[in-house]
Design a protein around this motif. Structure first.
Motif, short mmCIF file in Angstrom:
data_model
loop_
_atom_site.label_atom_id
_atom_site.label_comp_id
_atom_site.label_asym_id
_atom_site.label_seq_id
_atom_site.Cartn_x
_atom_site.Cartn_y
_atom_site.Cartn_z
N VAL A 151 0.74 -1.24 0.00
CA VAL A 151 0.10 0.09 -0.08
C VAL A 151 0.90 1.27 0.03
CG1 VAL A 151 -0.13 -0.01 2.50
CG2 VAL A 151 -1.88 1.17 1.28
N TRP A 152 0.53 2.16 -0.58
CA TRP A 152 1.40 3.20 -0.91
C TRP A 152 0.66 4.49 0.00
CZ3 TRP A 152 1.71 7.08 -5.65
CH2 TRP A 152 2.79 8.10 -5.49
N GLY A 247 -8.12 -6.36 -0.34
CA GLY A 247 -8.64 -5.20 0.22
C GLY A 247 -7.65 -4.37 0.74
N ILE A 248 -6.44 -4.72 1.03
CA ILE A 248 -5.42 -3.64 1.63
C ILE A 248 -4.98 -3.01 0.35
CG2 ILE A 248 -3.03 -3.46 2.28
CD1 ILE A 248 -4.77 -3.92 4.62
N ALA A 249 -4.64 -3.35 -0.90
CA ALA A 249 -3.84 -2.88 -1.80
C ALA A 249 -4.63 -2.27 -2.99
CB ALA A 249 -2.82 -3.92 -2.53
N LEU A 254 -1.43 1.15 -6.61
CA LEU A 254 -0.44 0.69 -6.82
C LEU A 254 0.21 1.00 -8.21
CD1 LEU A 254 -0.98 -2.80 -5.37
CD2 LEU A 254 0.21 -1.02 -4.37
N ILE A 255 -0.59 1.14 -8.98
CA ILE A 255 -0.37 1.55 -10.43
C ILE A 255 0.48 2.80 -10.29
CG2 ILE A 255 -1.23 2.14 -12.75
CD1 ILE A 255 -3.35 0.02 -12.30
N ASN A 256 -0.23 3.95 -9.79
CA ASN A 256 0.44 5.10 -9.65
C ASN A 256 1.88 4.98 -8.89
OD1 ASN A 256 -1.80 6.60 -10.62
ND2 ASN A 256 -2.64 6.95 -8.69
N GLN A 267 7.94 -4.67 -12.71
CA GLN A 267 6.87 -5.81 -13.31
C GLN A 267 5.88 -5.32 -12.40
OE1 GLN A 267 7.86 -9.97 -13.70
NE2 GLN A 267 10.08 -9.42 -14.21
N PHE A 268 4.66 -5.67 -13.00
CA PHE A 268 3.29 -5.36 -12.05
C PHE A 268 2.71 -6.68 -12.30
CE2 PHE A 268 -0.72 -4.46 -10.37
CZ PHE A 268 -0.84 -3.12 -9.84
#
Length: 306
Positions: A151-152, A247-249, A254-256, A267-268
């Motif tokens: 999570v960011w 439900g956290i991420a 995440l993409i940002n 990688q994603f």
């Protein structure tokens, strides 16, 4: 408290000042080429051995450490201060920055013990935040970084939205109680059915062997202090792993984060049928293979230079 024992590894201890930190090592199989040294980092609600060295009858390679050893990796994990076998006596809530300090001490110990030049880091949930913050502080020690259930800013995280309702309680106490029902709730909150009952029960046994309470610091950080790091300060190759139902991420969050990572060797990966605790899910072998592919991928021969 349960009574699980762990075998097949080597116990290590190191010091952070006067704080004793526990490390657990399982060595690479001698039957395959050596592939590197992996350092696994646990999350907020369980210590290291339950997460990465779980044994479940009839479930092959429930221990991620065993699977990666058989692929040629030396594997290490450690209990952050406040968890498992590491010291718990300080009157603090053992937040993410403190956990990154632990990783600095633990990584230094592992590098000296093994002679490795750098480590393959994997962190899950708050462990991903600790691993990323450690990498921001010590990028020279990290060959590649894997962030799972990360999570960011917290944007789009419905689990954190619910958890924030208990923030006053977390702020008022350095520890929070856990029990078997709490462990089961980890697998029920996002998408019931992603983990089988035998695995969750074994996971609960392992967790409760070592702890009946957990620090509140990572919860406080994730509910009220995000973001804790800047993706532009992570120069190493990186993979972001996100369970389909986690439900956290939050996906956009995440993409940002991913877009701002400066190393184009990145990688994603979205993991089908997985919620939050990926190594304890029915689709756990898929996670191992994604990680293995990333950790063993050759360095680019060409980097775009003219």
């Amino acid at each position: 408290m349960s009574n699980v024992t762990w075998t097949g590894g080597v116990e290590h201890w190191t010091q952070k000042g006067d704080i004793k930190l526990f490390l657990w090592e399982k060595k690479a199989s001698p039957n395959v080429p050596f592939a590197g040294t992996v350092f696994f980092v646990h999350g907020s609600s369980m210590a290291s051995q339950p997460t990465f060295d779980l044994a479940v009858p009839g479930r092959p390679y429930s221990s991620a450490m065993d699977w990666f050893c058989d692929q040629g990796f030396d594997t290490w994990t450690m209990d952050n201060e406040g968890y498992g076998r590491s010291d718990k006596h300080r009157d603090i809530n053992f937040d993410i920055s403190n956990g990154a300090d632990d990783l600095a001490v633990g990584s230094e110990y592992i590098l000296k013990q093994t002679g490795a030049e750098s480590l393959l880091m994997y962190g899950i949930s708050s462990g991903a935040l600790k691993a990323a913050l450690f990498t921001e502080r010590h990028p020279e020690r990290v060959a590649k970084l894997a962030l799972d259930a990360f999570v960011w800013t917290g944007e789009g995280s419905h689990t954190l939205d619910q958890r924030k309702k208990k923030l006053p309680e977390f702020l008022a106490n350095n520890r929070r109680p856990i029990d078997r029902a709490f462990v089961h709730s980890i697998f029920q909150r996002d998408h019931p059915g992603t983990a089988d009952e035998n695995t969750v029960n074994a996971f609960a046994d392992d967790i409760l062997t070592l702890d009946n309470s957990m620090p509140t610091g990572t919860y406080v950080d994730m509910c009220s202090r995000l973001p804790l790091l800047d993706p532009k300060n992570l120069p190493v190759p990186c993979i972001i792993l996100r369970g389909e139902y986690d439900g956290i991420a939050g996906m956009d969050d995440l993409i940002n984060f991913f877009l701002l990572l400066p190393n184009m060797n990145k990688q994603f990966s979205v993991m089908r049928g997985i919620s939050h605790a990926s190594f304890q899910q029915k689709n756990y072998m898929m996670v191992y293979h994604i990680l293995h592919s990333f950790f063993t991928m050759p360095e680019p021969a060409y980097g775009g230079e003219s």
